[in-house]
Design a protein around this motif. Structure first.
Motif, PDB file in Angstrom:
ATOM      1  N   VAL A 209       0.835  -1.192   0.000  1.00  0.00           N
ATOM      2  CA  VAL A 209       0.000   0.000   0.000  1.00  0.00           C
ATOM      3  C   VAL A 209       0.874   1.247   0.000  1.00  0.00           C
ATOM      4  N   MET A 210       0.211   2.386  -0.118  1.00  0.00           N
ATOM      5  CA  MET A 210       0.895   3.667  -0.111  1.00  0.00           C
ATOM      6  C   MET A 210       0.141   4.590   0.848  1.00  0.00           C
ATOM      7  N   ILE A 211       0.886   5.231   1.746  1.00  0.00           N
ATOM      8  CA  ILE A 211       0.272   6.152   2.692  1.00  0.00           C
ATOM      9  C   ILE A 211       1.040   7.466   2.687  1.00  0.00           C
ATOM     10  N   GLU A 212       0.359   8.524   3.125  1.00  0.00           N
ATOM     11  CA  GLU A 212       1.014   9.822   3.227  1.00  0.00           C
ATOM     12  C   GLU A 212       1.798   9.873   4.527  1.00  0.00           C
ATOM     13  N   TYR A 213       3.103   9.660   4.405  1.00  0.00           N
ATOM     14  CA  TYR A 213       3.995   9.614   5.568  1.00  0.00           C
ATOM     15  C   TYR A 213       5.388  10.002   5.095  1.00  0.00           C
ATOM     16  N   PRO A 214       6.106  10.831   5.836  1.00  0.00           N
ATOM     17  CA  PRO A 214       5.851  11.330   7.197  1.00  0.00           C
ATOM     18  C   PRO A 214       5.013  12.599   7.265  1.00  0.00           C
ATOM     19  N   ARG A 215       4.574  13.136   6.100  1.00  0.00           N
ATOM     20  CA  ARG A 215       3.729  14.327   6.139  1.00  0.00           C
ATOM     21  C   ARG A 215       2.817  14.296   4.928  1.00  0.00           C
ATOM     22  N   ARG A 216       1.816  15.149   4.934  1.00  0.00           N
ATOM     23  CA  ARG A 216       0.905  15.258   3.806  1.00  0.00           C
ATOM     24  C   ARG A 216       1.661  15.660   2.548  1.00  0.00           C
ATOM     25  N   GLY A 217       1.347  14.970   1.454  1.00  0.00           N
ATOM     26  CA  GLY A 217       2.004  15.257   0.190  1.00  0.00           C
ATOM     27  C   GLY A 217       3.235  14.420  -0.067  1.00  0.00           C
ATOM     28  N   THR A 218       3.715  13.726   0.952  1.00  0.00           N
ATOM     29  CA  THR A 218       4.862  12.820   0.799  1.00  0.00           C
ATOM     30  C   THR A 218       4.374  11.398   1.032  1.00  0.00           C
ATOM     31  N   TRP A 219       4.591  10.534   0.065  1.00  0.00           N
ATOM     32  CA  TRP A 219       4.044   9.172   0.117  1.00  0.00           C
ATOM     33  C   TRP A 219       5.138   8.158   0.409  1.00  0.00           C
ATOM     34  N   SER A 220       4.773   7.122   1.136  1.00  0.00           N
ATOM     35  CA  SER A 220       5.706   6.047   1.488  1.00  0.00           C
ATOM     36  C   SER A 220       5.098   4.700   1.142  1.00  0.00           C
ATOM     37  N   ILE A 221       5.955   3.788   0.704  1.00  0.00           N
ATOM     38  CA  ILE A 221       5.543   2.408   0.483  1.00  0.00           C
ATOM     39  C   ILE A 221       5.391   1.730   1.837  1.00  0.00           C
ATOM     40  N   ALA A 222       4.321   0.966   2.012  1.00  0.00           N
ATOM     41  CA  ALA A 222       4.075   0.256   3.264  1.00  0.00           C
ATOM     42  C   ALA A 222       3.436  -1.089   2.953  1.00  0.00           C
ATOM     43  N   PHE A 223       3.384  -1.934   3.962  1.00  0.00           N
ATOM     44  CA  PHE A 223       2.757  -3.247   3.838  1.00  0.00           C
ATOM     45  C   PHE A 223       1.614  -3.343   4.839  1.00  0.00           C
ATOM     46  N   LEU A 224       0.465  -3.757   4.354  1.00  0.00           N
ATOM     47  CA  LEU A 224      -0.679  -3.938   5.243  1.00  0.00           C
ATOM     48  C   LEU A 224      -0.421  -5.151   6.131  1.00  0.00           C
ATOM     49  N   THR A 225      -0.446  -4.957   7.439  1.00  0.00           N
ATOM     50  CA  THR A 225      -0.133  -6.053   8.360  1.00  0.00           C
ATOM     51  C   THR A 225      -1.336  -6.558   9.136  1.00  0.00           C
ATOM     52  N   GLY A 226      -2.455  -5.868   9.074  1.00  0.00           N
ATOM     53  CA  GLY A 226      -3.634  -6.377   9.758  1.00  0.00           C
ATOM     54  C   GLY A 226      -4.615  -5.274  10.105  1.00  0.00           C
ATOM     55  N   THR A 227      -5.668  -5.687  10.810  1.00  0.00           N
ATOM     56  CA  THR A 227      -6.697  -4.767  11.261  1.00  0.00           C
ATOM     57  C   THR A 227      -6.384  -4.325  12.681  1.00  0.00           C
ATOM     58  N   ALA A 228      -6.583  -3.069  12.961  1.00  0.00           N
ATOM     59  CA  ALA A 228      -6.275  -2.542  14.289  1.00  0.00           C
ATOM     60  C   ALA A 228      -7.241  -3.108  15.322  1.00  0.00           C
ATOM     61  N   THR A 229      -6.912  -2.924  16.587  1.00  0.00           N
ATOM     62  CA  THR A 229      -7.715  -3.453  17.681  1.00  0.00           C
ATOM     63  C   THR A 229      -9.045  -2.708  17.774  1.00  0.00           C
ATOM     64  N   PRO A 230     -10.073  -3.344  18.331  1.00  0.00           N
ATOM     65  CA  PRO A 230     -11.374  -2.666  18.490  1.00  0.00           C
ATOM     66  C   PRO A 230     -11.276  -1.368  19.284  1.00  0.00           C
ATOM     67  N   GLU A 231     -10.355  -1.315  20.239  1.00  0.00           N
ATOM     68  CA  GLU A 231     -10.227  -0.106  21.044  1.00  0.00           C
ATOM     69  C   GLU A 231      -9.831   1.096  20.198  1.00  0.00           C
ATOM     70  N   THR A 232      -8.932   0.887  19.226  1.00  0.00           N
ATOM     71  CA  THR A 232      -8.513   2.001  18.374  1.00  0.00           C
ATOM     72  C   THR A 232      -9.677   2.494  17.525  1.00  0.00           C
ATOM     73  N   ARG A 233     -10.534   1.575  17.075  1.00  0.00           N
ATOM     74  CA  ARG A 233     -11.701   1.998  16.300  1.00  0.00           C
ATOM     75  C   ARG A 233     -12.681   2.781  17.166  1.00  0.00           C
ATOM     76  N   GLU A 234     -12.844   2.341  18.419  1.00  0.00           N
ATOM     77  CA  GLU A 234     -13.770   3.027  19.313  1.00  0.00           C
ATOM     78  C   GLU A 234     -13.280   4.434  19.645  1.00  0.00           C
ATOM     79  N   ARG A 235     -11.981   4.583  19.842  1.00  0.00           N
ATOM     80  CA  ARG A 235     -11.447   5.890  20.255  1.00  0.00           C
ATOM     81  C   ARG A 235     -11.335   6.870  19.094  1.00  0.00           C
ATOM     82  N   THR A 236     -11.146   6.362  17.878  1.00  0.00           N
ATOM     83  CA  THR A 236     -10.998   7.255  16.727  1.00  0.00           C
ATOM     84  C   THR A 236     -12.290   7.401  15.936  1.00  0.00           C
TER      85      THR A 236
END
Length: 217
Positions: free
Chosen positions: A121-148
């Motif tokens: 995948v590709m995400i904007e990191y380390p800042r907006r407008g700058t893209w980095s190659i990344a690998f999807l490693t899984g789904t985040a925990t339910p707590e992170t979904r609840e808090r965000t």
């Protein structure tokens, strides 16, 4: 004259450098696996009955150990023995923490059905407008979904040229853009500092329900 010499040197390096590096890495792996011979009694080791060291013999022993172990744990009795051994290990301070983490990562990466390291995948990191190659490693925990309040995923952003180190990031799924790039091509891209790019007809993965409009919902 100097231009011609420079061209010849580069042409020679393009032939020899990949061969030397590949041979060096293979030698390191073979030497590492040769340590598995130490589990055998001295009289059973190849040098005892051949009279000389046999490089690579440890590879055969390591593969045999893995195969035999897999055959044993594939049945009910073997699984019970493994569970019994794990129960003992988990009672040992510090060892239980290390073993548990390594086992969880191993099961996540090697078992079927998961999405770990199966998507580039590709995400904007380390800042907006700058893209980095990344690998999807899984789904985040339910707590992170609840808090965000968003569907979060975990991605691994590797460092170049060593993809074994990097950063684990939690990011909204809508801000992850999937690439039509295989994991192998993604690793080559990172390890080559972006010099080696995948071919246009490189097979990709099945698309994810992610944003294609610059990574924003």
């Amino acid at each position: 004259m100097l231009a011609a010499l420079r061209r010849y040197v580069i042409a020679g390096l393009l032939v020899w450098l990949p061969l030397v590096v590949t041979g060096y890495i293979i030698k390191l792996l073979v030497d590492l696996l040769d340590y598995s011979l130490l589990i055998l009694p001295e009289e059973w080791r190849p040098e005892a009955w051949l009279g000389f060291d046999l490089p690579g013999a440890g590879v055969v022993i390591a593969v045999a150990i893995v195969l035999v172990t897999g055959m044993i744990v594939a049945n009910i009795v073997g699984r019970r023995l493994v569970h019994l051994g794990e129960a003992v290990v988990r009672r040992i301070p510090l060892v239980s923490t290390i073993y548990g983490a390594v086992k969880q990562v191993t099961e996540t990466v090697f078992t079927n059905g998961g999405e770990s390291f199966r998507k580039v995948v590709m995400i904007e990191y380390p800042r907006r407008g700058t893209w980095s190659i990344a690998f999807l490693t899984g789904t985040a925990t339910p707590e992170t979904r609840e808090r965000t309040g968003e569907d979060m995923v975990t991605v691994f952003v590797p460092t170049a040229p060593n993809p074994t180190s990097g950063f684990v990031l939690l990011t909204p799924r809508t801000e992850v853009t999937e690439l039509d790039m295989s994991v192998e091509d993604g690793l080559k891209f990172v390890m080559s500092l972006g010099v080696v790019t995948p071919a246009a007809d490189s097979p990709g993965n099945a698309p994810l329900p992610v944003a294609r409009d610059g990574g924003r919902p």
